[in-house]
Design a protein around this motif. Structure first.
Motif, PDB file in Angstrom:
ATOM      1  N   ASP A 146       0.827  -1.200   0.000  1.00 49.10           N
ATOM      2  CA  ASP A 146       0.000   0.000   0.000  1.00 49.10           C
ATOM      3  C   ASP A 146       0.868   1.261   0.000  1.00 49.10           C
ATOM      4  N   ALA A 147       0.547   2.208  -0.880  1.00 49.34           N
ATOM      5  CA  ALA A 147       1.372   3.401  -1.064  1.00 49.34           C
ATOM      6  C   ALA A 147       1.471   4.244   0.202  1.00 49.34           C
ATOM      7  N   HIS A 148       0.339   4.504   0.864  1.00 45.61           N
ATOM      8  CA  HIS A 148       0.355   5.320   2.079  1.00 45.61           C
ATOM      9  C   HIS A 148       1.158   4.635   3.182  1.00 45.61           C
ATOM     10  N   TRP A 149       1.008   3.344   3.280  1.00 50.87           N
ATOM     11  CA  TRP A 149       1.652   2.578   4.356  1.00 50.87           C
ATOM     12  C   TRP A 149       3.169   2.600   4.209  1.00 50.87           C
ATOM     13  N   ILE A 150       3.676   2.313   2.998  1.00 49.92           N
ATOM     14  CA  ILE A 150       5.124   2.294   2.821  1.00 49.92           C
ATOM     15  C   ILE A 150       5.704   3.694   2.977  1.00 49.92           C
ATOM     16  N   SER A 151       4.948   4.713   2.572  1.00 47.36           N
ATOM     17  CA  SER A 151       5.434   6.079   2.734  1.00 47.36           C
ATOM     18  C   SER A 151       5.638   6.415   4.203  1.00 47.36           C
ATOM     19  N   LYS A 154      10.268 -16.496   0.761  1.00 52.92           N
ATOM     20  CA  LYS A 154       9.184 -17.444   0.482  1.00 52.92           C
ATOM     21  C   LYS A 154       8.864 -17.517  -1.012  1.00 52.92           C
ATOM     22  N   GLY A 155       9.648 -16.831  -1.828  1.00 55.03           N
ATOM     23  CA  GLY A 155       9.405 -16.850  -3.270  1.00 55.03           C
ATOM     24  C   GLY A 155       8.326 -15.897  -3.717  1.00 55.03           C
ATOM     25  N   ILE A 156       7.955 -14.950  -2.857  1.00 55.17           N
ATOM     26  CA  ILE A 156       6.922 -13.963  -3.184  1.00 55.17           C
ATOM     27  C   ILE A 156       7.603 -12.657  -3.580  1.00 55.17           C
ATOM     28  N   ARG A 157       7.363 -12.201  -4.798  1.00 53.68           N
ATOM     29  CA  ARG A 157       7.948 -10.948  -5.253  1.00 53.68           C
ATOM     30  C   ARG A 157       7.153  -9.771  -4.685  1.00 53.68           C
ATOM     31  N   THR A 158       7.812  -8.630  -4.558  1.00 52.24           N
ATOM     32  CA  THR A 158       7.185  -7.471  -3.935  1.00 52.24           C
ATOM     33  C   THR A 158       7.196  -6.275  -4.885  1.00 52.24           C
ATOM     34  N   VAL A 159       6.113  -5.491  -4.812  1.00 57.10           N
ATOM     35  CA  VAL A 159       5.979  -4.274  -5.603  1.00 57.10           C
ATOM     36  C   VAL A 159       5.687  -3.116  -4.661  1.00 57.10           C
ATOM     37  N   PHE A 160       6.470  -2.035  -4.778  1.00 55.15           N
ATOM     38  CA  PHE A 160       6.140  -0.790  -4.082  1.00 55.15           C
ATOM     39  C   PHE A 160       5.417   0.093  -5.089  1.00 55.15           C
ATOM     40  N   GLU A 161       4.155   0.382  -4.825  1.00 58.25           N
ATOM     41  CA  GLU A 161       3.385   1.184  -5.768  1.00 58.25           C
ATOM     42  C   GLU A 161       3.139   2.580  -5.199  1.00 58.25           C
ATOM     43  N   GLU A 179      14.693   0.661  -3.641  1.00 60.65           N
ATOM     44  CA  GLU A 179      15.789  -0.190  -4.098  1.00 60.65           C
ATOM     45  C   GLU A 179      16.583  -0.718  -2.901  1.00 60.65           C
ATOM     46  N   ARG A 180      16.850   0.147  -1.937  1.00 65.70           N
ATOM     47  CA  ARG A 180      17.612  -0.274  -0.764  1.00 65.70           C
ATOM     48  C   ARG A 180      16.865  -1.306   0.076  1.00 65.70           C
ATOM     49  N   SER A 181      15.549  -1.287   0.016  1.00 65.37           N
ATOM     50  CA  SER A 181      14.752  -2.227   0.814  1.00 65.37           C
ATOM     51  C   SER A 181      14.797  -3.642   0.264  1.00 65.37           C
ATOM     52  N   GLY A 182      15.188  -3.782  -1.012  1.00 65.48           N
ATOM     53  CA  GLY A 182      15.199  -5.085  -1.647  1.00 65.48           C
ATOM     54  C   GLY A 182      13.946  -5.413  -2.421  1.00 65.48           C
ATOM     55  N   ALA A 183      13.027  -4.436  -2.578  1.00 70.33           N
ATOM     56  CA  ALA A 183      11.791  -4.676  -3.338  1.00 70.33           C
ATOM     57  C   ALA A 183      12.119  -5.129  -4.757  1.00 70.33           C
ATOM     58  N   SER A 184      11.289  -6.028  -5.289  1.00 71.23           N
ATOM     59  CA  SER A 184      11.519  -6.556  -6.638  1.00 71.23           C
ATOM     60  C   SER A 184      11.164  -5.547  -7.720  1.00 71.23           C
ATOM     61  N   MET A 185      10.043  -4.815  -7.498  1.00 67.18           N
ATOM     62  CA  MET A 185       9.504  -3.950  -8.536  1.00 67.18           C
ATOM     63  C   MET A 185       8.971  -2.666  -7.929  1.00 67.18           C
ATOM     64  N   VAL A 186       8.849  -1.634  -8.763  1.00 66.79           N
ATOM     65  CA  VAL A 186       8.333  -0.341  -8.329  1.00 66.79           C
ATOM     66  C   VAL A 186       7.381   0.210  -9.388  1.00 66.79           C
ATOM     67  N   GLN A 187       6.470   1.069  -8.921  1.00 67.44           N
ATOM     68  CA  GLN A 187       5.445   1.626  -9.792  1.00 67.44           C
ATOM     69  C   GLN A 187       5.053   2.991  -9.229  1.00 67.44           C
ATOM     70  N   GLY A 188       4.849   3.962 -10.101  1.00 66.82           N
ATOM     71  CA  GLY A 188       4.395   5.253  -9.607  1.00 66.82           C
ATOM     72  C   GLY A 188       4.715   6.391 -10.545  1.00 66.82           C
ATOM     73  N   TYR A 189       4.198   7.569 -10.197  1.00 63.85           N
ATOM     74  CA  TYR A 189       4.328   8.741 -11.049  1.00 63.85           C
ATOM     75  C   TYR A 189       5.775   9.205 -11.208  1.00 63.85           C
ATOM     76  N   ALA A 213       6.579   6.766 -14.335  1.00 64.91           N
ATOM     77  CA  ALA A 213       5.734   6.835 -15.535  1.00 64.91           C
ATOM     78  C   ALA A 213       4.284   6.987 -15.138  1.00 64.91           C
ATOM     79  N   LEU A 214       3.578   7.826 -15.863  1.00 63.18           N
ATOM     80  CA  LEU A 214       2.141   7.979 -15.675  1.00 63.18           C
ATOM     81  C   LEU A 214       1.407   6.890 -16.461  1.00 63.18           C
ATOM     82  N   PRO A 215       0.188   6.555 -16.069  1.00 62.91           N
ATOM     83  CA  PRO A 215      -0.625   5.686 -16.916  1.00 62.91           C
ATOM     84  C   PRO A 215      -0.890   6.372 -18.255  1.00 62.91           C
ATOM     85  N   GLU A 216      -0.887   5.603 -19.319  1.00 66.56           N
ATOM     86  CA  GLU A 216      -1.156   6.150 -20.647  1.00 66.56           C
ATOM     87  C   GLU A 216      -2.323   5.409 -21.276  1.00 66.56           C
TER      88      GLU A 216
END
Length: 302
Positions: A190-195, A217-224, A236-246, A249-252
């Motif tokens: 959750d964006a608010h939570w990680i912030s 546990k083989g579960i990938r993580t996304v910071f959105e 990146e420092r946390s070790g998250a697998s993936m990132v998403q946000g403004y 890139a914006l949604p197109e």
């Protein structure tokens, strides 16, 4: 001229995009890239489908649109939006990219609905020529109408090759219990939570520990919902697998050229330093009050 395909509410446009019609609303697909970390680079390896409604050519906030959808029609809207995203993904997204689509657990009131949803998915994927293994089914944070029906549906999705993501981990309904029950392949934080966790050393340490536990546990993580460069660097420092946000890139809205994000036109990927040209100090950031700027709110759309 446009012509109707498949469902009566879906129209294929001359530019190869598909649009939906729901009463007075026109529905379009937008896709937001999800980037993976690799050797200091960011490359889009997935895209999340998001609905963009309009009325008489004027954009309507997705939250407003969904708030006006009668509860009895929610299942039809869910099917319509998923169908749009999959058809448009086939037409516009790189063929090796994963496709994230949302599932509202509140619509699964019994097993028959789950069976119908799975049948519709198979039909659309067959028409679009998409391998189910590319599709990541995001279970949103809403409370399920029937946990038994939801668990059965998720099991059936896995058996048919789909991957499962739990969305908005850390919000009210997306807690560790849901992770244990659904056994997802991916967890989106959750964006608010990680912030909030990123605002202190103790919070960031807890965030890193949770990421490590999931990855073990083989579960990938996304910071959105990342909007600022310091959040990207801490992700990146946390070790998250993936990132998403403004910040990336914006949604197109389709039609659009999404290959520019995937490395097909930029083989080296995107440099994290270039994505965050004004890096924060190496230590964990101080309180939000000393760093002005808006925070990225929770999504209210599919």
């Amino acid at each position: 001229m446009s012509k109707s395909i498949g469902l009566a509410q879906i129209i294929r446009q001359d530019d190869a995009s598909s649009t939906g019609v729901w009463g007075v609303y026109t529905l379009q697909s937008a896709f937001q890239p999800i980037f993976s970390f690799a050797d200091g680079k960011l490359t889009a390896t997935a895209y999340e489908g998001l609905i963009r409604p309009s009325r008489q050519g004027e954009p309507v906030p997705p939250g407003v649109f969904f708030a006006n959808v009668d509860g009895a029609d929610r299942l039809q809207i869910e099917t319509l939006t998923r169908t749009l995203h999959l058809l448009n993904a086939a037409a516009f997204l790189p063929t090796d990219a994963a496709i994230f689509i949302n599932f509202d657990p509140s619509v699964f009131t019994d097993a028959s609905i789950a069976e119908l949803a799975l049948r519709d998915m198979r039909h659309v994927l067959n028409e679009a020529g998409i391998d189910p293994r590319r599709v990541v089914c995001e279970v949103t944070e809403k409370k399920p109408a029937s946990e038994e029906a939801l668990f059965g549906f998720v099991s059936a999705l896995k058996a048919n090759g789909f991957r499962i993501a739990v969305d908005d981990f850390g919000s009210d309904e997306s807690d560790i219990k849901r992770i244990r029950n659904l056994k997802p392949d991916i967890v989106k934080f959750d964006a608010h939570w990680i912030s909030r966790l990123m605002e202190s050393g103790a919070g960031f340490a807890l965030l890193k520990e949770m990421v490590a536990n999931f990855e073990d546990k083989g579960i990938r993580t996304v910071f959105e919902g990342l909007e600022q460069s310091w959040q990207l660097q801490l992700a990146e420092r946390s070790g998250a697998s993936m990132v998403q946000g403004y910040v990336l890139a914006l949604p197109e809205i389709v039609p659009a050229n999404f290959s520019i994000y995937s490395g097909q036109e930029n083989a080296s990927g995107r440099d994290i330093a270039a994505a965050a040209p004004h890096p924060e100090p190496a230590h964990v950031p101080q309180a939000r009050a000393q760093r002005p700027g808006r925070s990225f709110g929770k999504r209210t759309y599919s």
